[in-house]
Design a protein around this motif. Structure first.
Motif, mmCIF file in Angstrom:
data_model
loop_
_atom_site.group_PDB
_atom_site.id
_atom_site.type_symbol
_atom_site.label_atom_id
_atom_site.label_comp_id
_atom_site.label_asym_id
_atom_site.label_seq_id
_atom_site.Cartn_x
_atom_site.Cartn_y
_atom_site.Cartn_z
ATOM 1 N N ILE A 1 -25.429 -10.328 -40.152
ATOM 2 C CA ILE A 1 -24.628 -11.113 -41.089
ATOM 3 C C ILE A 1 -23.742 -12.043 -40.284
ATOM 4 O O ILE A 1 -22.973 -11.571 -39.444
ATOM 5 C CB ILE A 1 -23.760 -10.200 -41.991
ATOM 6 N N ASP A 2 -23.865 -13.339 -40.517
ATOM 7 C CA ASP A 2 -23.128 -14.335 -39.736
ATOM 8 C C ASP A 2 -22.160 -15.114 -40.598
ATOM 9 O O ASP A 2 -22.518 -15.576 -41.698
ATOM 10 C CB ASP A 2 -24.091 -15.325 -39.074
ATOM 11 N N GLN A 3 -20.967 -15.296 -40.104
ATOM 12 C CA GLN A 3 -19.980 -16.150 -40.741
ATOM 13 C C GLN A 3 -19.087 -16.704 -39.646
ATOM 14 O O GLN A 3 -18.995 -16.117 -38.561
ATOM 15 C CB GLN A 3 -19.190 -15.391 -41.811
ATOM 16 N N PRO A 4 -18.450 -17.858 -39.890
ATOM 17 C CA PRO A 4 -17.614 -18.442 -38.833
ATOM 18 C C PRO A 4 -16.451 -17.515 -38.499
ATOM 19 O O PRO A 4 -15.944 -16.789 -39.355
ATOM 20 C CB PRO A 4 -17.121 -19.756 -39.447
ATOM 21 N N THR A 5 -16.037 -17.571 -37.249
ATOM 22 C CA THR A 5 -14.965 -16.690 -36.788
ATOM 23 C C THR A 5 -13.610 -17.111 -37.351
ATOM 24 O O THR A 5 -12.827 -16.273 -37.789
ATOM 25 C CB THR A 5 -14.905 -16.694 -35.261
ATOM 26 N N GLU A 6 -13.357 -18.406 -37.323
ATOM 27 C CA GLU A 6 -12.057 -18.905 -37.794
ATOM 28 C C GLU A 6 -12.227 -20.238 -38.496
ATOM 29 O O GLU A 6 -13.142 -21.018 -38.178
ATOM 30 C CB GLU A 6 -11.092 -19.088 -36.617
ATOM 31 N N MET A 7 -11.341 -20.489 -39.443
ATOM 32 C CA MET A 7 -11.291 -21.784 -40.108
ATOM 33 C C MET A 7 -9.831 -22.115 -40.387
ATOM 34 O O MET A 7 -8.999 -21.203 -40.545
ATOM 35 C CB MET A 7 -12.073 -21.770 -41.424
ATOM 36 N N THR A 8 -9.544 -23.410 -40.465
ATOM 37 C CA THR A 8 -8.194 -23.864 -40.782
ATOM 38 C C THR A 8 -8.267 -24.864 -41.920
ATOM 39 O O THR A 8 -9.166 -25.711 -41.951
ATOM 40 C CB THR A 8 -7.535 -24.524 -39.550
ATOM 41 N N ALA A 9 -7.359 -24.756 -42.861
ATOM 42 C CA ALA A 9 -7.318 -25.680 -43.988
ATOM 43 C C ALA A 9 -5.854 -25.916 -44.373
ATOM 44 O O ALA A 9 -4.953 -25.202 -43.919
ATOM 45 C CB ALA A 9 -8.097 -25.120 -45.167
ATOM 46 N N THR A 10 -5.664 -26.901 -45.216
ATOM 47 C CA THR A 10 -4.315 -27.310 -45.610
ATOM 48 C C THR A 10 -3.984 -26.792 -47.001
ATOM 49 O O THR A 10 -4.845 -26.733 -47.886
ATOM 50 C CB THR A 10 -4.196 -28.839 -45.585
ATOM 51 N N GLU A 11 -2.757 -26.432 -47.197
ATOM 52 C CA GLU A 11 -2.282 -25.974 -48.502
ATOM 53 C C GLU A 11 -2.645 -26.996 -49.577
ATOM 54 O O GLU A 11 -2.477 -28.197 -49.393
ATOM 55 C CB GLU A 11 -0.761 -25.794 -48.437
ATOM 56 N N GLY A 12 -3.183 -26.495 -50.690
ATOM 57 C CA GLY A 12 -3.578 -27.366 -51.787
ATOM 58 C C GLY A 12 -5.002 -27.872 -51.708
ATOM 59 O O GLY A 12 -5.536 -28.394 -52.691
ATOM 60 N N ALA A 13 -5.628 -27.715 -50.554
ATOM 61 C CA ALA A 13 -6.988 -28.224 -50.358
ATOM 62 C C ALA A 13 -8.032 -27.199 -50.813
ATOM 63 O O ALA A 13 -7.701 -26.164 -51.418
ATOM 64 C CB ALA A 13 -7.193 -28.571 -48.880
ATOM 65 N N ILE A 14 -9.298 -27.523 -50.526
ATOM 66 C CA ILE A 14 -10.428 -26.653 -50.841
ATOM 67 C C ILE A 14 -11.103 -26.265 -49.526
ATOM 68 O O ILE A 14 -11.227 -27.096 -48.616
ATOM 69 C CB ILE A 14 -11.451 -27.376 -51.739
ATOM 70 N N VAL A 15 -11.553 -25.026 -49.430
ATOM 71 C CA VAL A 15 -12.273 -24.613 -48.231
ATOM 72 C C VAL A 15 -13.493 -23.780 -48.639
ATOM 73 O O VAL A 15 -13.459 -23.053 -49.628
ATOM 74 C CB VAL A 15 -11.360 -23.803 -47.270
ATOM 75 N N GLN A 16 -14.567 -23.953 -47.907
ATOM 76 C CA GLN A 16 -15.803 -23.213 -48.164
ATOM 77 C C GLN A 16 -16.136 -22.374 -46.935
ATOM 78 O O GLN A 16 -16.267 -22.907 -45.833
ATOM 79 C CB GLN A 16 -16.953 -24.178 -48.454
ATOM 80 N N ILE A 17 -16.292 -21.088 -47.142
ATOM 81 C CA ILE A 17 -16.632 -20.175 -46.046
ATOM 82 C C ILE A 17 -18.083 -19.735 -46.248
ATOM 83 O O ILE A 17 -18.425 -19.152 -47.273
ATOM 84 C CB ILE A 17 -15.711 -18.942 -46.033
ATOM 85 N N ASN A 18 -18.908 -20.032 -45.271
ATOM 86 C CA ASN A 18 -20.341 -19.739 -45.378
ATOM 87 C C ASN A 18 -20.696 -18.388 -44.772
ATOM 88 O O ASN A 18 -20.030 -17.902 -43.849
ATOM 89 C CB ASN A 18 -21.154 -20.820 -44.681
ATOM 90 N N CYS A 19 -21.767 -17.813 -45.285
ATOM 91 C CA CYS A 19 -22.273 -16.536 -44.786
ATOM 92 C C CYS A 19 -23.796 -16.554 -44.874
ATOM 93 O O CYS A 19 -24.353 -16.885 -45.920
ATOM 94 C CB CYS A 19 -21.709 -15.392 -45.618
ATOM 95 N N THR A 20 -24.450 -16.269 -43.769
ATOM 96 C CA THR A 20 -25.897 -16.110 -43.788
ATOM 97 C C THR A 20 -26.231 -14.686 -43.399
ATOM 98 O O THR A 20 -25.509 -14.066 -42.612
ATOM 99 C CB THR A 20 -26.601 -17.095 -42.833
ATOM 100 N N TYR A 21 -27.318 -14.180 -43.971
ATOM 101 C CA TYR A 21 -27.644 -12.785 -43.706
ATOM 102 C C TYR A 21 -29.144 -12.595 -43.547
ATOM 103 O O TYR A 21 -29.959 -13.328 -44.105
ATOM 104 C CB TYR A 21 -27.115 -11.879 -44.827
ATOM 105 N N GLN A 22 -29.468 -11.597 -42.736
ATOM 106 C CA GLN A 22 -30.851 -11.153 -42.570
ATOM 107 C C GLN A 22 -30.800 -9.641 -42.596
ATOM 108 O O GLN A 22 -30.301 -9.011 -41.659
ATOM 109 C CB GLN A 22 -31.431 -11.647 -41.231
ATOM 110 N N THR A 23 -31.244 -9.059 -43.693
ATOM 111 C CA THR A 23 -31.176 -7.611 -43.849
ATOM 112 C C THR A 23 -32.515 -7.077 -44.324
ATOM 113 O O THR A 23 -33.306 -7.799 -44.927
ATOM 114 C CB THR A 23 -30.073 -7.219 -44.845
ATOM 115 N N SER A 24 -32.735 -5.804 -44.086
ATOM 116 C CA SER A 24 -34.014 -5.199 -44.468
ATOM 117 C C SER A 24 -34.136 -5.068 -45.979
ATOM 118 O O SER A 24 -35.230 -5.109 -46.523
ATOM 119 C CB SER A 24 -34.165 -3.837 -43.790
#
Lengths: 115, 107
Positions: B4-27
């Protein structure tokens, strides 16, 4: 809502001693509970699946003789860290799934420090 | 294996929008969770997706594409209290967590 209670929240013990952590589902029955360990700034690592009335299932690399799990009732699972060493210092968290919810509910966690 | 992969860190500004991605490979796959975790606290449940599409819950939305092994968590109207780690987790016969994304909110 569904609540999972975990006790103690913090414990400091000496090397070589054992520590027991309790996880209780307060308003639902849980045939399965999960125990996780989390090191600083890392994610939760599943240690074992606790099954009521039967043996726990341990993840690869987790010593079952060191981390004893007992799930004697539908509302209580215990994790005992035996012969604790400083490298066992970590945040231990349990979780269970209430029957009516999609999400798994977590206990508040136990911060173990072995000195 | 499970990955399961997702970015380690992200920074965004108050009031803004942020998208956190996740990719996975599972049985196996029986659903994907997003959890929020503040430092020193236990994770709290945010969302659960088992079918493809977007689930909206207030300021938070979660999307799933099973064919692509991909999910994202969308946070709108960011508030300072949203500074936390966000954990993507996949359910097979148990729940496996990604390493989490630490989100920093700037005023």
């Amino acid at each position: 809502g569904a609540v999972v209670s975990q006790h103690p929240s913090r414990v400091i013990c000496k090397s070589g001693t054992s520590v027991k952590i309790e996880c209780r589902s307060l308003d639902f029955q849980a045939t399965t509970m999960f125990w996780y360990r989390q090191f600083p700034k890392q994610s939760l690592m599943l240690m074992a699946t606790s099954n009521e009335g039967s043996k726990a299932t341990y993840e690869q690399g987790v010593e079952k003789d060191k981390f004893l799990i007992n799930h004697a009732s539908l509302t209580l699972s215990t994790l005992t860290v035996t012969s604790a060493h400083p490298e066992d210092s970590s945040f231990y968290i349990c979780s269970a799934k209430p029957p009516s919810n999609y999400g798994y509910t977590f206990g508040s966690g136990t911060r173990l420090t072995v000195v | 294996g499970q990955n399961i992969d997702q970015p380690t860190e992200m920074t965004a500004t108050e009031g803004a929008i942020v998208q956190i991605n996740c990719t996975y490979q599972t049985s196996g796959f029986n659903g994907l969770f997003w959890y929020q975790q503040h430092a020193g606290e236990a994770p709290t449940f945010l969302s659960y997706n088992v079918l493809d599409g977007l689930e909206e819950k207030g300021r938070f939305s979660s999307f799933l594409s099973r064919s692509k092994g991909y999910s994202y968590l969308l946070l709108k109207e960011l508030q300072m209290k949203d500074s936390a780690s966000y954990l993507c987790a996949v359910r097979d016969d148990k729940i496996i967590f990604g390493k989490g994304t630490r989100l920093h909110i700037l005023p």
